[in-house]
Design a protein around this motif. Structure first.
Motif, PDB file in Angstrom:
ATOM      1  N   THR A   1       0.826  -1.207   0.000  1.00 50.32           N
ATOM      2  CA  THR A   1       0.000   0.000   0.000  1.00 50.32           C
ATOM      3  C   THR A   1       0.859   1.255   0.000  1.00 50.32           C
ATOM      4  O   THR A   1       0.335   2.349  -0.061  1.00 50.32           O
ATOM      5  CB  THR A   1      -0.910   0.028   1.230  1.00 50.32           C
ATOM      6  OG1 THR A   1      -0.081  -0.047   2.398  1.00 50.32           O
ATOM      7  CG2 THR A   1      -1.854  -1.150   1.248  1.00 50.32           C
TER       8      THR A   1
ATOM      9  N   ASN B   1       2.328   2.564   2.444  1.00 48.16           N
ATOM     10  CA  ASN B   1       1.639   3.288   3.498  1.00 48.16           C
ATOM     11  C   ASN B   1       2.336   3.001   4.812  1.00 48.16           C
ATOM     12  O   ASN B   1       2.376   1.861   5.263  1.00 48.16           O
ATOM     13  CB  ASN B   1       0.187   2.785   3.543  1.00 48.16           C
ATOM     14  CG  ASN B   1      -0.615   3.416   4.639  1.00 48.16           C
ATOM     15  OD1 ASN B   1      -0.088   4.105   5.505  1.00 48.16           O
ATOM     16  ND2 ASN B   1      -1.898   3.181   4.606  1.00 48.16           N
TER      17      ASN B   1
ATOM     18  N   ALA C   1       0.336   1.132   7.601  1.00 49.13           N
ATOM     19  CA  ALA C   1      -0.277  -0.174   7.367  1.00 49.13           C
ATOM     20  C   ALA C   1       0.152  -1.169   8.434  1.00 49.13           C
ATOM     21  O   ALA C   1       1.308  -1.221   8.818  1.00 49.13           O
ATOM     22  CB  ALA C   1       0.111  -0.693   5.989  1.00 49.13           C
TER      23      ALA C   1
ATOM     24  N   LEU D   1      -5.379  -1.815   9.904  1.00 47.30           N
ATOM     25  CA  LEU D   1      -6.223  -1.894   8.713  1.00 47.30           C
ATOM     26  C   LEU D   1      -7.451  -2.773   8.925  1.00 47.30           C
ATOM     27  O   LEU D   1      -8.215  -2.988   7.996  1.00 47.30           O
ATOM     28  CB  LEU D   1      -5.418  -2.405   7.524  1.00 47.30           C
ATOM     29  CG  LEU D   1      -4.321  -1.476   7.025  1.00 47.30           C
ATOM     30  CD1 LEU D   1      -3.730  -1.978   5.732  1.00 47.30           C
ATOM     31  CD2 LEU D   1      -4.842  -0.057   6.830  1.00 47.30           C
TER      32      LEU D   1
ATOM     33  N   VAL E   1     -11.437  -2.790   3.116  1.00 50.38           N
ATOM     34  CA  VAL E   1     -10.776  -1.589   3.636  1.00 50.38           C
ATOM     35  C   VAL E   1     -10.044  -0.864   2.516  1.00 50.38           C
ATOM     36  O   VAL E   1     -10.092   0.370   2.413  1.00 50.38           O
ATOM     37  CB  VAL E   1      -9.814  -1.958   4.778  1.00 50.38           C
ATOM     38  CG1 VAL E   1      -8.938  -0.780   5.142  1.00 50.38           C
ATOM     39  CG2 VAL E   1     -10.590  -2.419   5.980  1.00 50.38           C
ATOM     40  N   TYR E   2      -9.391  -1.644   1.643  1.00 44.23           N
ATOM     41  CA  TYR E   2      -8.666  -0.995   0.547  1.00 44.23           C
ATOM     42  C   TYR E   2      -9.641  -0.261  -0.365  1.00 44.23           C
ATOM     43  O   TYR E   2      -9.387   0.866  -0.788  1.00 44.23           O
ATOM     44  CB  TYR E   2      -7.867  -2.032  -0.238  1.00 44.23           C
ATOM     45  CG  TYR E   2      -6.844  -1.418  -1.144  1.00 44.23           C
ATOM     46  CD1 TYR E   2      -5.620  -1.007  -0.633  1.00 44.23           C
ATOM     47  CD2 TYR E   2      -7.106  -1.216  -2.488  1.00 44.23           C
ATOM     48  CE1 TYR E   2      -4.680  -0.415  -1.450  1.00 44.23           C
ATOM     49  CE2 TYR E   2      -6.168  -0.621  -3.314  1.00 44.23           C
ATOM     50  CZ  TYR E   2      -4.951  -0.231  -2.792  1.00 44.23           C
ATOM     51  OH  TYR E   2      -4.026   0.367  -3.598  1.00 44.23           O
TER      52      TYR E   2
ATOM     53  N   GLY F   1     -10.895   2.868   1.418  1.00 48.28           N
ATOM     54  CA  GLY F   1      -9.841   3.873   1.543  1.00 48.28           C
ATOM     55  C   GLY F   1      -9.406   4.437   0.202  1.00 48.28           C
ATOM     56  O   GLY F   1      -8.872   5.542   0.134  1.00 48.28           O
ATOM     57  N   ALA F   2      -9.624   3.678  -0.880  1.00 48.82           N
ATOM     58  CA  ALA F   2      -9.121   4.113  -2.176  1.00 48.82           C
ATOM     59  C   ALA F   2     -10.102   5.005  -2.916  1.00 48.82           C
ATOM     60  O   ALA F   2      -9.753   5.604  -3.922  1.00 48.82           O
ATOM     61  CB  ALA F   2      -8.791   2.895  -3.044  1.00 48.82           C
TER      62      ALA F   2
ATOM     63  N   PRO G   1      -5.662   5.724  -2.491  1.00 58.09           N
ATOM     64  CA  PRO G   1      -5.547   5.264  -1.103  1.00 58.09           C
ATOM     65  C   PRO G   1      -4.412   5.956  -0.353  1.00 58.09           C
ATOM     66  O   PRO G   1      -3.344   5.396  -0.196  1.00 58.09           O
ATOM     67  CB  PRO G   1      -5.284   3.767  -1.260  1.00 58.09           C
ATOM     68  CG  PRO G   1      -4.619   3.646  -2.581  1.00 58.09           C
ATOM     69  CD  PRO G   1      -5.179   4.727  -3.446  1.00 58.09           C
TER      70      PRO G   1
ATOM     71  N   LYS H   1      -6.274   7.986   4.777  1.00 53.08           N
ATOM     72  CA  LYS H   1      -7.594   7.466   4.417  1.00 53.08           C
ATOM     73  C   LYS H   1      -7.684   5.976   4.710  1.00 53.08           C
ATOM     74  O   LYS H   1      -8.677   5.483   5.243  1.00 53.08           O
ATOM     75  CB  LYS H   1      -7.876   7.725   2.935  1.00 53.08           C
ATOM     76  CG  LYS H   1      -8.556   9.057   2.685  1.00 53.08           C
ATOM     77  CD  LYS H   1      -8.383   9.536   1.272  1.00 53.08           C
ATOM     78  CE  LYS H   1      -9.174   8.708   0.285  1.00 53.08           C
ATOM     79  NZ  LYS H   1      -9.051   9.241  -1.084  1.00 53.08           N
ATOM     80  N   LEU H   2      -6.619   5.248   4.359  1.00 51.33           N
ATOM     81  CA  LEU H   2      -6.612   3.805   4.626  1.00 51.33           C
ATOM     82  C   LEU H   2      -6.686   3.527   6.122  1.00 51.33           C
ATOM     83  O   LEU H   2      -7.446   2.668   6.571  1.00 51.33           O
ATOM     84  CB  LEU H   2      -5.343   3.173   4.060  1.00 51.33           C
ATOM     85  CG  LEU H   2      -5.386   2.714   2.611  1.00 51.33           C
ATOM     86  CD1 LEU H   2      -4.067   2.065   2.252  1.00 51.33           C
ATOM     87  CD2 LEU H   2      -6.516   1.740   2.397  1.00 51.33           C
TER      88      LEU H   2
END
Lengths: 350, 347
Positions: free
Chosen positions: B97, B99, B102, B107, B147-148, B151-152, B158, B162-163
């Protein structure tokens, strides 16, 4: 170009008519909500394992002795019902105040960890120091204020960005939840029902000793907060605009935060952080009232109605008695996700 | 976007870190893990001596001390397995991600696995260990996709925050559902705590074996995805330009991490923040090359979980604290620190 706009005089008339219409709609909505709260409250007093007719309930409330009903209604159902209303009002008021002030529907005290702070303090007070009543409420309020300051301080970095505050609040909330788990485990009395009270909120086994501090807090703090309603609405326009309108921004904000945190903390000390009530009350109220005036009173009534109805559902709709927080949690969760999807799609504050 | 991870900066120090330095760190981490494992076997509510440990390791369980050690061994093994799975899964997820926030817990993926296990127990009578793991992996996968997707949505794709927000909200939602499902079922409600707070207590080799194949497959897939993750770290366009099939690389790596955290949750319950903290620390040690980062994260994750388990036994003597409580207490401040480091632009 000018043809697209109505004539100025008609415009003014339309605005005035609109305002009158919205104000009257607001009055209708508030009245209907208040009636619903009263009706549901009376219903919670009447129904249960044994049904008592309205007459009996009224007589008990007026202080007469009715065989059977005096105990069941007066001792068991009345404190529970009163706490449901009081906690709902507190959570609704506290939640909508935060949401208004931070201009973000996600920034309610239960999402950003303030309720967990009050709950953790209450658990520590009750389980470790064997406190009760006022003492528990006091440390719950102190802890909630502390958590609010902590979250604000951590989120402050040349200004507070809404989402950063929310995420930090979620992190703090995760820590406090594990403190609650820690205390309950360490005390060696992991009783799931009791644990649920402090994790999701429950009205089971409510007594007058628990109700009293919350009731007093509501009677003292709610008028203070309602007195700031106009100023709070002005704050929504932004700090500068509010200051230009003659609002003392910092003073308003301080009063609002302290009273909102106080309301949430006192209610949490009595019945735990009933999941999502302070988060849901504001947006629901905004939906039904429409964009007119302060949301404080409608949100408070929606909060009370939510808790009352969820408690009824939890007690009687299934074979198992669910604590009220589980019901509100299941109801609130899909809405929370819907809200995130909608905000993301609009490319809003996230 | 690329600045989210400290990846693409051509930082000479990280780039040219000599292999010997990494090898040294590898030895250090291995030694730490070994030490912690010994501590985990030796420390508990009943004190044991070295002789007891040796004889218990030899298979004897005649004295109470030896029996205590015999009980602690599978527990330690489980902590090592779950910790390495979560550490590795976290590192892969952060790569997939791109991210820094993560984590299988943040998540909401662990909670998805938990809810699936609870639902399987309550409604479908899935009591065998293997079916439980299958269900957990399926739940983890569903939660990950959901969730993805949430969040995306919207502008900017994403983004990390946001995620994380979608994950936290989903976790809260799933927790409520777990309670609602488990509460009416006395047989399940008794151990419902273990579906909400992860722990490794009460492990035996018997309930540990079924999860091994899942962990092994997840481990292999994740480690093999290291090259793909290195390309993804450059950004999707550049990775595609270099001949990487971006969607495939991402999908394979995600599959590996979902397998790992689903299986880990099936045996140990949802554990937060291990997958978040460990990769960040490992990046400090060995840099951003996933071929090194992934094995390191596995080892360091194992160390962290074993250490948390030992701490849980020390602070709550004579009872014990679930390891999930400790990792949340340690991990949440770390989460906050990472959030604070994000620039306002991302917010």
């Amino acid at each position: 170009m000018t043809a697209l706009l109505p004539a100025p005089a008609a415009d003014v008339d339309a605005v005035a008519r609109n305002r009158v219409r919205r104000a009257s709609r607001r009055r209708v909505v508030v009245t209907v909500l208040a009636v619903l709260v009263v009706v549901t409250f009376v219903t919670t007093l009447m129904v249960g394992r044994t049904f008592y007719p309205l007459g009996d309930v009224v007589r008990v409330v007026l202080g007469e002795r009715v065989p059977g009903a005096s105990f069941t209604v007066g001792r068991l159902r009345l404190p529970r019902g009163v706490l449901a209303v009081v906690a709902g009002l507190c959570f609704g008021l506290g939640g909508v105040t935060f949401q208004t002030m931070l201009r973000n529907p996600l920034a309610s005290p239960d999402v950003i960890g303030i309720s967990s702070g009050a709950s953790a303090a209450a658990v520590v007070g009750i389980v470790i120091f064997s406190l009760d009543g006022t003492a528990v409420s006091t440390i719950a309020v102190a802890a909630a204020l502390g958590v609010a300051v902590l979250i604000y301080g951590l989120a402050f970095k040349g200004g507070v960005a809404g989402t950063r505050l929310i995420l930090i609040g979620i992190g703090v909330g995760a820590m406090l939840t594990s403190v609650i788990n820690y205390v309950l485990t360490k005390a060696g009395q992991w009783d799931y029902q009791e644990a649920l009270r402090w994790l999701t909120g429950s009205l089971n086994g409510t007594t007058w000793t628990a109700v009293l501090p919350a009731l007093v807090a509501l009677l003292v703090l709610a008028p203070v907060l309602l007195g700031q309603a106009k100023n709070l609405s002005a704050l929504q326009l932004g700090d500068d605009a509010a200051a230009a309108l003659g609002v003392r921004v910092e003073r308003t904000r301080l009063i609002a935060i302290v009273t909102a945190v106080g309301l949430v903390a006192f209610a949490t000390a009595a019945c735990g952080p009933i999941a999502f009530v302070s988060f849901l009350a504001g947006p629901i109220a905004a939906r039904i009232v429409g964009p007119h005036g302060s949301l404080l009173v409608p949100a408070a009534l929606v909060g009370a109605l939510l808790v009352l109805v969820a408690d009824l559902v939890g007690q009687f709709a299934f074979d198992t008695r669910f604590p009220v927080g589980v019901v509100t949690g299941v109801l609130g969760a899909p809405y929370l996700i819907y809200l995130i999807i909608r905000t993301n799609r609009a490319g809003g504050s996230l | 976007m690329t600045s989210v991870l400290p990846v693409p900066t051509p930082d000479a120090a990280t780039r040219r870190r000599p292999g010997s330095g990494r090898l040294l760190w590898l030895l250090v981490v291995l030694a730490v893990l070994a030490l912690l494992s010994v501590a985990s076997v030796a420390i508990g509510s009943r004190g044991v001596g070295w002789s007891d440990i040796w004889s218990a390791l030899g298979g004897s369980s005649e004295t109470i001390e030896e029996a205590a050690v015999t009980k602690r061994i599978p527990r330690t093994v489980l902590a090592v397995l779950v910790g390495s799975a979560l550490g590795l899964a976290g590192a892969v997820m952060q790569g997939v991600t791109r991210n820094p926030l993560a984590d299988p817990g943040v998540l909401g993926i662990n909670m998805g696995a938990s809810l699936a296990v609870v639902a399987g127990l309550a409604w479908f009578g899935l009591f065998t260990a293997t079916s439980r793991i299958f269900v957990a992996v399926a739940g983890a996968a569903l939660a990950a996709v959901f969730v993805y997707a949430v969040g995306a949505l919207g502008r900017g794709g994403p983004t990390p925050l946001k995620l994380a927000l979608a994950g936290a909200a989903t976790s809260a939602a799933l927790t409520s559902f777990i309670t609602a499902i488990a509460l009416p079922r006395g047989d399940i409600a008794a151990n419902v705590q273990s579906f909400q707070v992860g722990g490794v207590g009460g492990a035996t080799f018997d309930n540990l074996t079924p999860v091994l194949p899942f962990l092994a497959v997840g481990l292999v897939i994740s480690l093999l995805s290291a090259r793909g993750l290195n390309s993804l770290a450059l950004g999707d366009e550049l990775a595609a330009g270099l001949g990487e099939r971006v969607a495939v690389a991402r999908g394979v790596a995600a599959l590996g991490s979902v397998l790992l955290c689903g299986a880990a949750t099936a045996v140990a319950g949802p554990i937060w923040f291990v997958g978040l903290v460990v990769p960040h620390l490992c990046r400090l040690l060995v840099g951003v090359d996933h071929r090194w980062l992934l094995p390191f994260s596995a080892l360091a994750g194992a160390s962290l979980l074993v250490a948390s388990d030992v701490i849980g036994r020390i602070v709550a003597r004579p009872s014990e604290l679930d390891v999930g409580i400790i990792t949340a207490l340690v991990g949440a401040p770390f989460f906050i620190a990472v959030v604070r480091r994000q620039r306002v632009r991302e917010l």
